[in-house]
Scaffold this active site. Structure first.
Site, PDB file in Angstrom:
ATOM      1  N   CYS A 142      -6.527   1.053  12.764  1.00  0.00           N
ATOM      2  CA  CYS A 142      -7.800   0.666  12.171  1.00  0.00           C
ATOM      3  C   CYS A 142      -8.776   0.175  13.234  1.00  0.00           C
ATOM      4  CB  CYS A 142      -7.579  -0.422  11.121  1.00  0.00           C
ATOM      5  SG  CYS A 142      -6.287  -0.017   9.971  1.00  0.00           S
ATOM      6  N   SER A 145       0.840  -1.189   0.000  1.00  0.00           N
ATOM      7  CA  SER A 145       0.000   0.000   0.000  1.00  0.00           C
ATOM      8  C   SER A 145       0.880   1.246   0.000  1.00  0.00           C
ATOM      9  CB  SER A 145      -0.879  -0.042   1.248  1.00  0.00           C
ATOM     10  OG  SER A 145      -1.721   1.064   1.276  1.00  0.00           O
TER      11      SER A 145
HETATM   12  N1  PLP Z   1      -2.294  -4.707   6.177  1.00  0.00           N
HETATM   13  C1  PLP Z   1      -1.577  -4.088   7.131  1.00  0.00           C
HETATM   14  C2  PLP Z   1      -0.501  -4.848   7.834  1.00  0.00           C
HETATM   15  C3  PLP Z   1      -1.817  -2.755   7.459  1.00  0.00           C
HETATM   16  O1  PLP Z   1      -1.095  -2.152   8.402  1.00  0.00           O
HETATM   17  C4  PLP Z   1      -2.856  -2.063   6.758  1.00  0.00           C
HETATM   18  C5  PLP Z   1      -3.198  -0.666   7.119  1.00  0.00           C
HETATM   19  O2  PLP Z   1      -3.230  -0.298   8.288  1.00  0.00           O
HETATM   20  C6  PLP Z   1      -3.555  -2.748   5.753  1.00  0.00           C
HETATM   21  C7  PLP Z   1      -3.252  -4.065   5.491  1.00  0.00           C
HETATM   22  C8  PLP Z   1      -4.621  -2.071   4.952  1.00  0.00           C
HETATM   23  O3  PLP Z   1      -4.060  -1.267   3.948  1.00  0.00           O
HETATM   24  P1  PLP Z   1      -4.904  -0.123   3.233  1.00  0.00           P
HETATM   25  O4  PLP Z   1      -5.100   0.957   4.261  1.00  0.00           O
HETATM   26  O5  PLP Z   1      -4.059   0.343   2.093  1.00  0.00           O
HETATM   27  O6  PLP Z   1      -6.180  -0.729   2.776  1.00  0.00           O
END
Ligand code: PLP
Length: 383
Positions: free
Chosen positions: A322, A196
């Protein structure tokens, strides 16, 4: 303002913004259009694919742009599951991001069994458990490269070895590592990798999935023949250009940046651990992202510390960004064996490109006082 929440998201580098700007207006054609303007947009898009392929050491046709890490994780797990009907077991770890955990949970509706590999008290996956669970019924093993909450880095090559002995697909969520530490998909045994842009000073809403040539997966969205028919929808050209620029910067600066940020992180740990008694470091002491410092402060709630820091212009996180809207203890810290009170008393500082020693010294100056004040109010604390 002192921003120490880089694992949640990063400020977009001004060089990235500059690279993106022409693609909002001057070169705003659809890359699928066959006129000259369309060709220009296509060229920019393919240039970014090359930059990302260079960063991962992959081929260009193994990169599929997505809207971010979440979509890449979903595509890897659902896409491989729906592309076949023989294997019915998915293996993941107990400390994955919800983008992986919730997707695996969803696959149970379609008859898949989901097994979660436990971790030790540093957050490292149990390789013996994995070895016992991987079998001929297993379709995919999805284990993250580094954990977003504590920063522990998983032994990808060893995982890849175990997984491939059984002809199983190995997916890794590398959202927290791409652009921060070197990755070579040719030597690490990875079949699929999610990333990302907004975690390494690129724009939000753009990411990619690397898929080793020959690994079959179904698209999530159906429509036009974009991204080789694997991800329908007009491409986010400015975002993709931003991702490409962030990759170029990472290629040039990653190694020096890692050293500088590690020093800041270690200065912070030293400063606060000398001044605050009963402080616990969460995550692996060495095999850990250079920017991440997760601590548990006994007798104090993480949220209370966050609010107090916030009032002084210092932005950190308790648990994963999140999930910080909810007051549930972090599933990562609980899986690492922390008792509930220590998991609730956790705080994550994550440093990055624009932090300075002055930022760190300010936190060292104010944080111990905040902890002391909150501890005095705690019924459990006996100074
Ligand atoms: N995977 C991990 C380890 C993350 O830290 C995050 C975001 O916090 C994501 C996936 C999700 O990514 P995106 O925000 O680009 O959807």
């Amino acid at each position: 303002m002192i921003y120490l929440d880089y694992n949640a998201t990063t400020p977009t580098d001004s060089r990235v913004v500059e690279a993106m700007l022409p693609y909002f207006h001057d070169i705003s054609a659809n890359p699928s259009s066959i006129h000259t303007a369309g060709h220009k947009a296509r060229e920019a898009l393919e240039g970014s694919r090359t930059a990302l392929a260079e960063l991962l050491k992959s081929r260009n046709d193994e990169i599929y742009f997505t809207s971010g890490g979440t979509e890449a994780d979903n595509t890897a797990i659902k896409g491989t599951s729906f592309a076949q009907d023989k294997r019915k077991k998915i293996i993941t770890s107990a400390i994955e991001h919800h983008a992986v955990l919730t997707t695996c949970e969803y696959m149970k509706k379609f008859g898949f069994r989901v097994v979660k590999v436990p971790v030790d008290h540093y957050g490292v996956v149990d390789l013996d458990f994995l070895e016992q669970e991987v079998d001929d019924n297993t379709l995919i093993v999805s284990i993250m490269h580094a954990n977003n909450e504590v920063g522990t880095i998983e032994p990808l090559e060893k995982i890849g070895e175990i997984v491939h002995r059984h002809g199983v697909i190995f997916h890794t969520d590398a959202v927290q590592t791409v652009g921060k530490i070197p990755i070579d998909v040719r030597t690490s045994g990875i079949d699929m990798l999610s990333l990302s842009a907004h975690k390494f000073c690129g724009p939000k809403g753009i990411g990619a999935l690397y898929v080793r040539k020959g690994v079959r997966f179904d698209p999530l969205s159906h429509g036009g023949h974009h991204e080789g028919g694997k991800r329908a929808g007009t491409e986010n050209v400015p975002g993709i250009v931003g991702l490409g620029k962030a990759c170029e910067i990472a290629l040039d600066e990653m190694s020096a940046e890692e050293k500088r940020i590690r020093k800041l992180r270690d200065r912070l740990w030293q400063g606060i651990s000398e001044r605050i008694p009963e402080l616990k470091l969460n995550g692996h002491p060495e095999k850990r992202l250079a920017n991440t410092l997760n601590v548990s402060v006994k007798y104090v709630e993480g949220e209370s510390m966050l609010l107090q820091l916030d009032a002084r212009g210092i932005f950190a996180s308790s648990g994963s960004a999140c999930t910080s809207g909810s007051l549930e203890a972090s599933h990562v810290l609980l899986a690492m064996g922390l008792p509930h009170d220590m998991a609730h008393g956790s705080l994550r500082f994550s440093c990055g490109r624009y932090n300075t020693e002055r930022d760190i010294d300010k936190v060292i100056e104010v944080f111990p006082g905040i902890v002391e004040k909150l501890r005095v109010m705690s019924p459990l604390y006996r100074p």
